[in-house]
Motif scaffolding. Structure first.
Motif, PDB file in Angstrom:
ATOM      1  N   TRP A 121      66.849 -76.877-109.092  1.00 25.00           N
ATOM      2  CA  TRP A 121      67.255 -75.648-108.440  1.00 25.00           C
ATOM      3  C   TRP A 121      68.024 -74.559-109.070  1.00 25.00           C
ATOM      4  CZ3 TRP A 121      63.670 -73.180-105.561  1.00 25.00           C
ATOM      5  CH2 TRP A 121      64.159 -72.226-104.736  1.00 25.00           C
ATOM      6  N   LEU A 122      67.309 -73.571-109.603  1.00 23.74           N
ATOM      7  CA  LEU A 122      67.994 -72.508-110.324  1.00 23.74           C
ATOM      8  C   LEU A 122      68.740 -71.545-109.416  1.00 23.74           C
ATOM      9  CD1 LEU A 122      65.817 -71.764-113.434  1.00 23.74           C
ATOM     10  CD2 LEU A 122      67.622 -73.408-113.243  1.00 23.74           C
ATOM     11  N   ARG A 130      58.158 -62.440-119.813  1.00 23.55           N
ATOM     12  CA  ARG A 130      59.158 -63.712-119.812  1.00 23.55           C
ATOM     13  C   ARG A 130      58.483 -64.730-121.017  1.00 23.55           C
ATOM     14  NH1 ARG A 130      63.587 -61.596-118.907  1.00 23.55           N
ATOM     15  NH2 ARG A 130      64.413 -63.484-119.201  1.00 23.55           N
ATOM     16  N   ARG A 131      57.285 -64.466-121.400  1.00 25.17           N
ATOM     17  CA  ARG A 131      56.596 -65.409-122.022  1.00 25.17           C
ATOM     18  C   ARG A 131      56.432 -66.888-121.208  1.00 25.17           C
ATOM     19  NH1 ARG A 131      60.305 -64.649-126.282  1.00 25.17           N
ATOM     20  NH2 ARG A 131      60.820 -66.936-126.539  1.00 25.17           N
ATOM     21  N   VAL A 167      65.277 -67.180-118.000  1.00 29.28           N
ATOM     22  CA  VAL A 167      64.232 -68.075-118.189  1.00 29.28           C
ATOM     23  C   VAL A 167      63.238 -67.176-119.037  1.00 29.28           C
ATOM     24  CG1 VAL A 167      61.975 -68.754-116.992  1.00 29.28           C
ATOM     25  CG2 VAL A 167      64.259 -68.706-115.923  1.00 29.28           C
ATOM     26  N   GLN A 168      62.812 -67.973-120.341  1.00 28.58           N
ATOM     27  CA  GLN A 168      62.117 -67.407-121.292  1.00 28.58           C
ATOM     28  C   GLN A 168      61.009 -68.449-122.040  1.00 28.58           C
ATOM     29  OE1 GLN A 168      62.725 -64.108-121.910  1.00 28.58           O
ATOM     30  NE2 GLN A 168      61.317 -63.584-123.433  1.00 28.58           N
ATOM     31  N   GLY A 169      59.743 -68.310-121.787  1.00 26.43           N
ATOM     32  CA  GLY A 169      58.872 -69.275-122.375  1.00 26.43           C
ATOM     33  C   GLY A 169      58.824 -70.596-121.221  1.00 26.43           C
ATOM     34  N   GLY A 170      57.479 -71.178-121.119  1.00 34.42           N
ATOM     35  CA  GLY A 170      57.154 -72.339-120.266  1.00 34.42           C
ATOM     36  C   GLY A 170      56.028 -71.995-119.541  1.00 34.42           C
ATOM     37  N   LEU A 181      65.773 -62.525-110.886  1.00 32.01           N
ATOM     38  CA  LEU A 181      66.302 -63.810-110.848  1.00 32.01           C
ATOM     39  C   LEU A 181      66.016 -64.511-112.247  1.00 32.01           C
ATOM     40  CD1 LEU A 181      67.693 -65.970-108.944  1.00 32.01           C
ATOM     41  CD2 LEU A 181      65.382 -66.503-108.216  1.00 32.01           C
ATOM     42  N   LEU A 182      64.845 -64.315-112.762  1.00 26.80           N
ATOM     43  CA  LEU A 182      64.269 -64.900-114.041  1.00 26.80           C
ATOM     44  C   LEU A 182      65.270 -64.652-115.156  1.00 26.80           C
ATOM     45  CD1 LEU A 182      60.386 -64.942-113.733  1.00 26.80           C
ATOM     46  CD2 LEU A 182      61.922 -66.813-113.403  1.00 26.80           C
ATOM     47  N   ALA A 183      65.646 -63.109-115.237  1.00 27.35           N
ATOM     48  CA  ALA A 183      66.063 -62.825-116.288  1.00 27.35           C
ATOM     49  C   ALA A 183      67.872 -63.121-116.161  1.00 27.35           C
ATOM     50  CB  ALA A 183      66.501 -61.169-116.004  1.00 27.35           C
TER      51      ALA A 183
END
Length: 264
Positions: free
Chosen positions: A34-35, A148-149, A65-68, A59-61
């Motif tokens: 859990w991030l 975010r790819r 979080v990049q790719g997936g 939150l992703l930044a």
């Protein structure tokens, strides 16, 4: 959703868009992590989903979080639900879509031109549960994934994810499935193997408010309710309601994390 062999090594993320916050979990191989989560506040001039999207992007930044791959679960706050009765007059998918939209507009009293409607798969002769999601929210998630790819694999109301996970525990044919999300509850009533009613409403996070909502469902149905099943992610204490507890987890201080773990 099944994944191809080439997908198995990729990071998989699941974002939960709750009524007042967003959270993100990650799978990589057999590891679950859990991030974290981030609250958002809505402004009167903007829809709630816009604040949720902004919080998710932050939150992703924050967690780089990049790719997936990305799966998204949506609170009932961002979804509308409607029972679509069977009609022998419907003979084409386009007619069914128009019929479902008419059912929504009759229930909510406004046009749903900017919403995307999805119907549950049911056999001929059976009513369906229809879900409407804001088209702008879906487009925003696509744009955020591209930024975010992230490959956006699915966007699903939490109600459906929770019901699918818990369905094997339900008594066939007759039951009331109660999803008590933080600040929002949804009730699905089935009788004789068919959907009879769906009700979504803002609801305080206590047994008294939930019991009142269940009683209202019984009044609308007009008959004694069948066995009640309760899924209440994020509740800090077991419910005292006369209901079968589903997907019970150890106490989790973050309700968004509890929602994620319940259907992971």
């Amino acid at each position: 959703m099944s994944h191809s062999l080439s997908d198995r090594g990729a990071c998989r993320y699941c974002a939960v868009l709750g009524a007042e916050g967003v959270g993100v979990g990650r799978w990589q191989g057999q590891q679950h992590q859990w991030l974290g989560s981030q609250a958002f506040a809505c402004q009167a001039a903007h829809p709630a989903w816009a604040a949720a999207l902004e919080a998710l992007g932050n939150l992703l930044a924050e967690h780089k979080v990049q790719g997936g791959q990305l799966r998204v679960l949506l609170s009932a706050r961002f979804s509308r639900f409607c029972l679509v009765p069977w009609s022998d007059a419907i003979g084409h998918p386009r007619e069914l879509d128009a019929y479902a939209q008419a059912c929504f507009e009759n229930l909510y009293g406004q046009a749903l031109d900017d919403w995307r409607i999805v119907l549950s798969p049911e056999p001929a002769g059976a009513p369906r549960i229809a879900t409407a999601l804001p088209e702008a929210l879906l487009q925003g998630l696509q744009a955020l994934g591209k930024e975010r790819r992230l490959s956006l694999r699915s966007v699903q109301p939490y109600l459906m994810a929770a019901y699918n996970r818990c369905s094997a525990q339900l008594e066939p044919g007759n039951f009331l499935f109660v999803l008590a999300e933080p600040r929002r509850s949804v009730l699905l009533l089935a009788a004789g193997g068919n959907w009879q009613q769906v009700l979504a409403q803002g609801c305080a996070d206590n047994d008294q408010a939930l019991e009142a909502l269940i009683e209202r469902t019984g009044e609308l149905y007009g008959e004694p309710l069948p066995r009640v099943y309760l899924h209440a992610p994020g509740r800090q204490a077991a419910s005292s309601l006369a209901a079968v507890q589903l997907c019970s987890l150890a106490a989790e201080p973050d309700p968004l994390c509890a929602m994620w773990r319940a259907v992971a």
